[in-house]
Write a protein that holds these residues in place. Sequence first.
Motif, mmCIF file in Angstrom:
data_model
loop_
_atom_site.group_PDB
_atom_site.id
_atom_site.type_symbol
_atom_site.label_atom_id
_atom_site.label_comp_id
_atom_site.label_asym_id
_atom_site.label_seq_id
_atom_site.Cartn_x
_atom_site.Cartn_y
_atom_site.Cartn_z
ATOM 1 N N VAL A 71 0.684 -1.367 0.082
ATOM 2 C CA VAL A 71 0.056 -0.229 0.116
ATOM 3 C C VAL A 71 1.159 1.171 0.217
ATOM 4 N N SER A 72 0.307 2.231 -0.225
ATOM 5 C CA SER A 72 1.342 3.402 -0.327
ATOM 6 C C SER A 72 0.872 4.331 1.206
ATOM 7 N N ILE A 73 1.961 4.980 1.569
ATOM 8 C CA ILE A 73 2.621 6.143 3.150
ATOM 9 C C ILE A 73 0.992 6.459 3.495
ATOM 10 N N ALA A 74 -0.030 7.639 2.342
ATOM 11 C CA ALA A 74 -0.968 7.516 2.445
ATOM 12 C C ALA A 74 -1.486 6.859 2.701
ATOM 13 N N GLY A 75 -2.528 5.708 2.127
ATOM 14 C CA GLY A 75 -2.989 4.725 2.454
ATOM 15 C C GLY A 75 -3.014 4.062 3.991
ATOM 16 N N LEU A 76 -1.228 3.741 4.708
ATOM 17 C CA LEU A 76 -1.334 3.650 6.276
ATOM 18 C C LEU A 76 -1.998 4.970 7.230
ATOM 19 N N ALA A 77 -1.438 6.007 6.646
ATOM 20 C CA ALA A 77 -2.483 7.173 7.477
ATOM 21 C C ALA A 77 -3.603 7.546 7.170
ATOM 22 N N ARG A 78 -4.344 6.868 6.040
ATOM 23 C CA ARG A 78 -5.994 7.067 6.106
ATOM 24 C C ARG A 78 -6.799 6.067 6.838
ATOM 25 N N ALA A 79 -5.910 5.097 7.162
ATOM 26 C CA ALA A 79 -5.744 3.453 7.659
ATOM 27 C C ALA A 79 -5.582 3.528 9.354
ATOM 28 N N GLY A 80 -5.283 4.877 10.109
ATOM 29 C CA GLY A 80 -4.264 5.319 11.796
ATOM 30 C C GLY A 80 -3.066 3.899 11.531
ATOM 31 N N VAL A 81 -2.751 4.145 11.066
ATOM 32 C CA VAL A 81 -1.235 3.023 11.228
ATOM 33 C C VAL A 81 -0.736 4.190 10.813
ATOM 34 N N THR A 82 0.054 4.527 12.168
ATOM 35 C CA THR A 82 1.024 5.897 12.504
ATOM 36 C C THR A 82 2.210 5.185 12.987
ATOM 37 N N GLU A 83 2.584 4.384 13.547
ATOM 38 C CA GLU A 83 3.672 3.660 14.229
ATOM 39 C C GLU A 83 3.646 2.618 13.175
ATOM 40 N N PRO A 84 5.755 2.643 13.855
ATOM 41 C CA PRO A 84 6.368 1.278 13.235
ATOM 42 C C PRO A 84 5.935 0.116 13.473
ATOM 43 N N LEU A 85 5.870 -0.660 12.739
ATOM 44 C CA LEU A 85 5.514 -1.885 12.573
ATOM 45 C C LEU A 85 6.569 -2.784 12.847
ATOM 46 N N THR A 86 6.620 -4.347 12.909
ATOM 47 C CA THR A 86 7.627 -5.431 13.366
ATOM 48 C C THR A 86 6.761 -6.046 12.361
ATOM 49 N N THR A 87 7.971 -7.004 12.210
ATOM 50 C CA THR A 87 7.885 -8.289 10.769
ATOM 51 C C THR A 87 6.309 -8.654 11.354
ATOM 52 N N GLU A 88 7.002 -9.392 12.544
ATOM 53 C CA GLU A 88 5.647 -10.246 12.935
ATOM 54 C C GLU A 88 4.088 -9.552 13.036
ATOM 55 N N GLN A 89 4.071 -8.272 12.817
ATOM 56 C CA GLN A 89 2.649 -7.136 13.033
ATOM 57 C C GLN A 89 2.295 -7.191 11.487
ATOM 58 N N ILE A 90 3.601 -6.432 11.079
ATOM 59 C CA ILE A 90 3.321 -7.119 9.773
ATOM 60 C C ILE A 90 2.295 -8.496 8.728
ATOM 61 N N GLU A 91 2.718 -9.232 9.146
ATOM 62 C CA GLU A 91 2.765 -11.285 8.818
ATOM 63 C C GLU A 91 1.333 -10.893 9.289
ATOM 64 N N THR A 92 1.252 -10.553 11.132
ATOM 65 C CA THR A 92 -0.229 -10.680 11.484
ATOM 66 C C THR A 92 -1.132 -10.314 10.436
ATOM 67 N N LEU A 93 -1.527 -8.405 10.163
ATOM 68 C CA LEU A 93 -2.213 -7.864 9.236
ATOM 69 C C LEU A 93 -2.636 -8.866 8.132
ATOM 70 N N LYS A 94 -1.540 -8.732 7.327
ATOM 71 C CA LYS A 94 -1.050 -9.755 6.037
ATOM 72 C C LYS A 94 -2.336 -10.789 6.773
ATOM 73 N N GLN A 95 -2.547 -12.039 7.084
ATOM 74 C CA GLN A 95 -2.841 -12.811 7.683
ATOM 75 C C GLN A 95 -4.643 -12.736 7.658
ATOM 76 N N GLU A 96 -4.810 -11.739 8.662
ATOM 77 C CA GLU A 96 -6.203 -11.042 8.271
ATOM 78 C C GLU A 96 -6.770 -10.336 7.809
ATOM 79 N N GLY A 97 -5.994 -9.327 7.017
ATOM 80 C CA GLY A 97 -7.031 -8.928 6.505
ATOM 81 C C GLY A 97 -7.846 -8.547 6.008
#
Length: 130
Positions: A71-97
Amino acid sequence: MTSHQSTQTMKPATAAKKLGVYLEATPAEFQEGVVSRAELNELQANPPQWLQDLRHNGPHPRPVVAAKLGVSIAGLARAGVTEPLTTEQIETLKQEGPEWLERERATQAEVRKETARIKKKNAEQAERQA
């Protein structure tokens, strides 16, 4: 006349950005010093363990999080994701979809398609004018 070559240095924030790591997660000596071009090249060529760990596990800065999620950086902001994420958190997000992730991925795909269309159109115009 002799030429004097000064050593190029950069702030730790700039070096962290070039290395693709989150500055606040780097060692204190990295955050407090300055980084020369030669040191940056050495870090890129032979990353120390702390840099390898940060690149692999995170926390990752927004541009890296956005790229890993497709996604874009703006897309992260629109979703309210403002904090840095770990690889584990990113993978969890991908799985949860979550719905926002699917929507932002679709938006990003449309942007890429439109960019490619415009590039092709411009190339064709340039070819006709040549």
